[in-house]
Write a protein that holds these residues in place. Sequence first.
Motif, PDB file in Angstrom:
ATOM      1  N   TYR A 128     -17.466 -93.427  -0.168  1.00  0.00           N
ATOM      2  CA  TYR A 128     -18.419 -94.123   1.396  1.00  0.00           C
ATOM      3  C   TYR A 128     -19.763 -94.861   1.092  1.00  0.00           C
ATOM      4  O   TYR A 128     -20.580 -94.470  -0.310  1.00  0.00           O
ATOM      5  CB  TYR A 128     -18.910 -92.675   2.462  1.00  0.00           C
ATOM      6  CG  TYR A 128     -17.479 -92.652   3.223  1.00  0.00           C
ATOM      7  CD1 TYR A 128     -16.682 -92.127   2.713  1.00  0.00           C
ATOM      8  CD2 TYR A 128     -17.261 -93.537   4.767  1.00  0.00           C
ATOM      9  CE1 TYR A 128     -15.672 -91.464   3.159  1.00  0.00           C
ATOM     10  CE2 TYR A 128     -16.404 -92.279   4.986  1.00  0.00           C
ATOM     11  CZ  TYR A 128     -15.642 -91.989   4.793  1.00  0.00           C
ATOM     12  OH  TYR A 128     -14.156 -91.864   5.459  1.00  0.00           O
ATOM     13  N   THR A 159      -9.835 -95.269  10.381  1.00  0.00           N
ATOM     14  CA  THR A 159     -10.203 -96.178  10.015  1.00  0.00           C
ATOM     15  C   THR A 159     -10.154 -97.364  10.734  1.00  0.00           C
ATOM     16  O   THR A 159     -10.814 -97.032  11.814  1.00  0.00           O
ATOM     17  CB  THR A 159      -7.905 -96.499   9.538  1.00  0.00           C
ATOM     18  OG1 THR A 159      -7.605 -96.560  11.221  1.00  0.00           O
ATOM     19  CG2 THR A 159      -7.547 -95.703   8.976  1.00  0.00           C
ATOM     20  N   ARG A 160     -10.265 -98.455  10.011  1.00  0.00           N
ATOM     21  CA  ARG A 160     -11.211 -99.988  10.636  1.00  0.00           C
ATOM     22  C   ARG A 160     -10.853-100.056  11.946  1.00  0.00           C
ATOM     23  O   ARG A 160     -11.586-100.471  12.728  1.00  0.00           O
ATOM     24  CB  ARG A 160     -10.722-101.096   9.603  1.00  0.00           C
ATOM     25  CG  ARG A 160     -11.371-100.875   8.692  1.00  0.00           C
ATOM     26  CD  ARG A 160     -10.996-101.998   7.287  1.00  0.00           C
ATOM     27  NE  ARG A 160     -11.045-102.793   8.198  1.00  0.00           N
ATOM     28  CZ  ARG A 160     -10.956-104.182   7.254  1.00  0.00           C
ATOM     29  NH1 ARG A 160     -10.340-104.577   6.540  1.00  0.00           N
ATOM     30  NH2 ARG A 160     -10.563-105.893   7.719  1.00  0.00           N
ATOM     31  N   THR A 210     -12.609 -88.657   9.547  1.00  0.00           N
ATOM     32  CA  THR A 210     -12.962 -90.018   9.701  1.00  0.00           C
ATOM     33  C   THR A 210     -11.265 -90.737  10.303  1.00  0.00           C
ATOM     34  O   THR A 210     -10.557 -90.499  10.410  1.00  0.00           O
ATOM     35  CB  THR A 210     -11.952 -90.130   7.761  1.00  0.00           C
ATOM     36  OG1 THR A 210     -12.466 -91.307   7.301  1.00  0.00           O
ATOM     37  CG2 THR A 210     -11.114 -90.056   7.529  1.00  0.00           C
ATOM     38  N   THR A 221      -6.417 -91.336  11.939  1.00  0.00           N
ATOM     39  CA  THR A 221      -7.650 -90.382  11.913  1.00  0.00           C
ATOM     40  C   THR A 221      -7.585 -89.215  11.759  1.00  0.00           C
ATOM     41  O   THR A 221      -6.121 -88.857  10.901  1.00  0.00           O
ATOM     42  CB  THR A 221      -8.730 -89.854  12.988  1.00  0.00           C
ATOM     43  OG1 THR A 221      -7.251 -88.994  14.303  1.00  0.00           O
ATOM     44  CG2 THR A 221      -8.461 -90.983  14.150  1.00  0.00           C
ATOM     45  N   GLY A 273     -16.653 -92.314   8.415  1.00  0.00           N
ATOM     46  CA  GLY A 273     -16.433 -90.857   8.388  1.00  0.00           C
ATOM     47  C   GLY A 273     -17.376 -90.115   8.960  1.00  0.00           C
ATOM     48  O   GLY A 273     -18.409 -90.903   9.698  1.00  0.00           O
ATOM     49  N   ALA A 333     -13.892 -98.774   7.344  1.00  0.00           N
ATOM     50  CA  ALA A 333     -13.374 -96.541   7.338  1.00  0.00           C
ATOM     51  C   ALA A 333     -14.710 -96.363   7.995  1.00  0.00           C
ATOM     52  O   ALA A 333     -16.064 -96.018   6.927  1.00  0.00           O
ATOM     53  CB  ALA A 333     -12.334 -96.419   6.600  1.00  0.00           C
ATOM     54  N   TYR A 347      -8.514 -95.168   4.563  1.00  0.00           N
ATOM     55  CA  TYR A 347     -10.031 -94.120   5.077  1.00  0.00           C
ATOM     56  C   TYR A 347     -10.335 -92.561   3.639  1.00  0.00           C
ATOM     57  O   TYR A 347      -8.712 -93.219   2.729  1.00  0.00           O
ATOM     58  CB  TYR A 347      -9.706 -92.947   6.450  1.00  0.00           C
ATOM     59  CG  TYR A 347      -8.432 -92.300   6.817  1.00  0.00           C
ATOM     60  CD1 TYR A 347      -7.576 -92.393   7.401  1.00  0.00           C
ATOM     61  CD2 TYR A 347      -8.140 -90.543   5.498  1.00  0.00           C
ATOM     62  CE1 TYR A 347      -6.376 -91.953   7.335  1.00  0.00           C
ATOM     63  CE2 TYR A 347      -6.753 -89.973   5.669  1.00  0.00           C
ATOM     64  CZ  TYR A 347      -5.787 -90.229   6.559  1.00  0.00           C
ATOM     65  OH  TYR A 347      -4.838 -90.137   7.050  1.00  0.00           O
TER      66      TYR A 347
END
Length: 125
Positions: free
Chosen positions: A112, A51-52, A49, A57, A34, A32, A105
Motif C-alpha cells: 500500500y 478491490t477497486r 481489503t 473483499t 485496505g 484497492a 487486492y
Amino acid sequence: VQLQASGGGFVQAGDSLRLSCAASGGTLSNYAMGWFRQAPGKEREFVATITRAGTRTYYADSVKRRFAISRDNAKNTVYLQMNNLKPEDTAIYSCAAQWTVTGAYSTRGDDYTYWGQGTLVTVSS
C-alpha cells in the motif's frame, strides 16, 4: 492521495462501530483499499481489503463474519462496519490505498502506497 480515517471511539463488547476513510487529492476508484490495525505493543496487522470496484473483499480470520468492508467511489469513501466488537479488537485502525489493477487486492501493508492517520477503537469488556 490523502486519506482521513474517522469513526473510532470507546464502546462496550458486543457493540458496533462504522469507520470511514475519506480520500482527497485523487480518484479512489483507481485504488484497492485496505484496513489495518495496530494494538498497543503489537505489530500492525491486516484487517480487510476491497478491490477497486468493490467486487471482491477479503478478511483476516479474526474479523471474518463480524466486519464488513465496503466502498462508495462516488463519495471517495471506504467503510469498515464492525459488529460484535471484542476487547481484542482494541487498536488504532488505519486505512490504506494500493495502486493496482482491477480485481486485485493485497493483505500486505508494504503493497500500500498511501496511509491515513488512524482512528482509535477501544472496546471495553
